[in-house]
Design a protein around this motif. Sequence first.
Motif, PDB file in Angstrom:
ATOM      1  N   SER A  49       0.859  -1.265   0.012  1.00  0.00           N
ATOM      2  CA  SER A  49      -0.103  -0.070  -0.049  1.00  0.00           C
ATOM      3  C   SER A  49       0.822   1.272  -0.129  1.00  0.00           C
ATOM      4  O   SER A  49       0.417   2.128  -0.451  1.00  0.00           O
ATOM      5  N   TYR A  50       2.169   1.222   0.535  1.00  0.00           N
ATOM      6  CA  TYR A  50       2.936   2.464   0.228  1.00  0.00           C
ATOM      7  C   TYR A  50       3.140   2.718  -1.200  1.00  0.00           C
ATOM      8  O   TYR A  50       3.137   3.894  -1.769  1.00  0.00           O
ATOM      9  N   ARG A  52       1.288   1.693  -3.690  1.00  0.00           N
ATOM     10  CA  ARG A  52       0.030   2.185  -4.191  1.00  0.00           C
ATOM     11  C   ARG A  52      -0.317   3.616  -3.875  1.00  0.00           C
ATOM     12  O   ARG A  52      -0.718   4.281  -4.982  1.00  0.00           O
ATOM     13  N   TYR A 131     -10.965   4.908  -3.580  1.00  0.00           N
ATOM     14  CA  TYR A 131      -9.992   4.478  -2.917  1.00  0.00           C
ATOM     15  C   TYR A 131      -9.077   5.797  -2.345  1.00  0.00           C
ATOM     16  O   TYR A 131      -8.018   5.613  -1.888  1.00  0.00           O
ATOM     17  N   GLY A 132      -9.728   7.143  -2.374  1.00  0.00           N
ATOM     18  CA  GLY A 132      -8.898   8.086  -1.560  1.00  0.00           C
ATOM     19  C   GLY A 132      -9.528   9.648  -2.345  1.00  0.00           C
ATOM     20  O   GLY A 132     -10.597   9.500  -2.549  1.00  0.00           O
ATOM     21  N   ARG A 133      -8.344  10.334  -2.372  1.00  0.00           N
ATOM     22  CA  ARG A 133      -8.914  11.520  -2.572  1.00  0.00           C
ATOM     23  C   ARG A 133      -8.492  12.393  -3.872  1.00  0.00           C
ATOM     24  O   ARG A 133      -8.454  13.505  -4.297  1.00  0.00           O
ATOM     25  N   LEU A 167     -16.991   0.150  -4.730  1.00  0.00           N
ATOM     26  CA  LEU A 167     -16.573   0.067  -3.327  1.00  0.00           C
ATOM     27  C   LEU A 167     -16.833  -1.485  -2.923  1.00  0.00           C
ATOM     28  O   LEU A 167     -16.622  -1.940  -1.590  1.00  0.00           O
ATOM     29  N   PRO A 342     -22.819   4.652  -5.511  1.00  0.00           N
ATOM     30  CA  PRO A 342     -23.548   4.613  -3.980  1.00  0.00           C
ATOM     31  C   PRO A 342     -22.597   4.747  -2.937  1.00  0.00           C
ATOM     32  O   PRO A 342     -21.577   3.709  -2.998  1.00  0.00           O
ATOM     33  N   PHE A 343     -22.713   5.417  -1.868  1.00  0.00           N
ATOM     34  CA  PHE A 343     -22.138   5.578  -0.532  1.00  0.00           C
ATOM     35  C   PHE A 343     -20.611   6.107  -0.872  1.00  0.00           C
ATOM     36  O   PHE A 343     -19.587   5.964   0.389  1.00  0.00           O
ATOM     37  N   CYS A 344     -20.122   6.230  -2.269  1.00  0.00           N
ATOM     38  CA  CYS A 344     -18.458   6.732  -2.251  1.00  0.00           C
ATOM     39  C   CYS A 344     -18.670   8.153  -1.933  1.00  0.00           C
ATOM     40  O   CYS A 344     -19.246   9.185  -2.038  1.00  0.00           O
ATOM     41  N   LEU A 345     -17.767   8.475  -0.977  1.00  0.00           N
ATOM     42  CA  LEU A 345     -17.459   9.794  -0.180  1.00  0.00           C
ATOM     43  C   LEU A 345     -16.387  10.622  -1.010  1.00  0.00           C
ATOM     44  O   LEU A 345     -16.091  11.850  -0.615  1.00  0.00           O
TER      45      LEU A 345
END
Lengths: 400, 139
Positions: A49-50, A52, A131-133, A167, A342-345
Amino acid sequence: MSFGRFVKRAASLVVQPRMGFGDPVAMRDGLRATRDADATTVGTLTLDSYTRVGDHQAAAKALRERAPLNGYPIVSHSTETTAALLDGIRDSGFPVQVRHGSAQPQDIVRALTAAGLDATEGGPISYCLPYGRTPIRESIANWRETCELLAERADTPHLESFGGCLLGQLCPPGLLVAVSVLEALFFTRYGITSVSLSYAQQTHPAQDEEAIRALRTLAARYLPAGTDWHVVLYGYMGVYPTTRRGALRLLQASAELAARTGTERLIVKTVAEAHRIPTIAENVQALEVAATAARETVPTATTADTGILGEAKALVEAVLDLDDDLGRAFAEAFARGLLDVPFCLHPDNAGQSRSTVGADGRLRWTAVGAMPIVPTEPDSALTSDRLLTALTHVARSFDR
Amino acid sequence: MSSRSGCDVLVAGTASDSHTWNLIFLQLFCEERGHRVVNLGPCVPDALLVAETTALCPELVVLSSVNGHGFTDGLTAITALRPRAPRPRIVLGGKLGVDGRRHADRTDALLRAGFDAVFDDGDLTAFDAFLRLPQAVAS
């Protein structure tokens, strides 16, 4: 032989693990065990994940300090190290794919092509929003460059869309199918001629069958003539059964779904899924259990149409109508809420859609926002209890 | 943000954590108890967390981590946030270590660094009790 051609020519379902170790020796052992399993297999290098998130310094520090990593840091290991671990293992009868999860994968693609690899996965939507911003426009630009890099540096490049996951759970199939088709089309626009389209097993076998058939219909319709393509199914990506029996039954159900629908490749989950990162032996067990279940299943030709094809086609058409430049069309589609996970922030997701598991176990839309589709179940107030019930629906059914 | 009967809550995932379902659940959990929630989503860098906290002035900041890096990421976050945000209650919860076991010493270190409470292993009963404390809703 290329990754895409190997999978297309295989006489039986190709099964693949999600496997990644920081240590090259363990990684080589894992690939060898995958190759030697009693099944038609392809290998996986899953990255940490680093890597990633592009924090290669942290990955290098972990290697120096011999700290455990949750995957293989392909950018931080030297090209020689990666080439040596593949030497004598990867060949025309055993292709290897790199799996990562990055919205900025250019360094990853430079590293994997330098080591002689040519197959990877992701996508500008599927590896961004859930997966993030990273802003969607940045992700689109990154993925355009990634396609061009891969096309230029690899002899037989293959790219898989992760669009069938989003998701991981509670996304009704129409949107999963549409995103997979759109991303695969995006790859072909930027020079990739061998692609795969994904779909993640959801809550209901007949709904999943219908979705995979819709995916195949739309891939045949929208991908350019001459594109080499196949479908890859992901074994259930949500909250997993905690019992060994439940986990194995869910894995078998995914292999049976693949076999019924003529799906070419399956990525498996193991009995350890609910608890920890699986061992090599647990991965081999999963590959063999899935291959056996697929061999014992008879393909079927059709599934009753409940509207998934129409829904996915409406979403694809709405995006294609926006702009001839598919990247610009993607950004515009999210800005207008024509695609709404749906539900993705994520800040670039409209966040007006909602979904649930219906009484019959099928995924349904309770709100669609501005998407050109209709709700399939009346909206009801979402509570934390109802959310947990929906998220654990599959795990509870299989643990029972 | 205004304070009526409930409390203004900022929910965020830690910097390296891409999980979303835990954050959706926490939002609903707080809203059902009468609080108003702004949810920043997963992978929130420390600078953004500080900026949003100072801009929104919530009474409670809830950080959640389930990827095994909770101790490390939580410590970095509170070290950045606490000097800039002395007023709000700030809590951390989830699955904080890689081995699924509780570590009292690491929890103590997080509390010393400025968290008001740490809920390891997603202890919702303790979090619910915390939400009922008068300090948690006072502004």
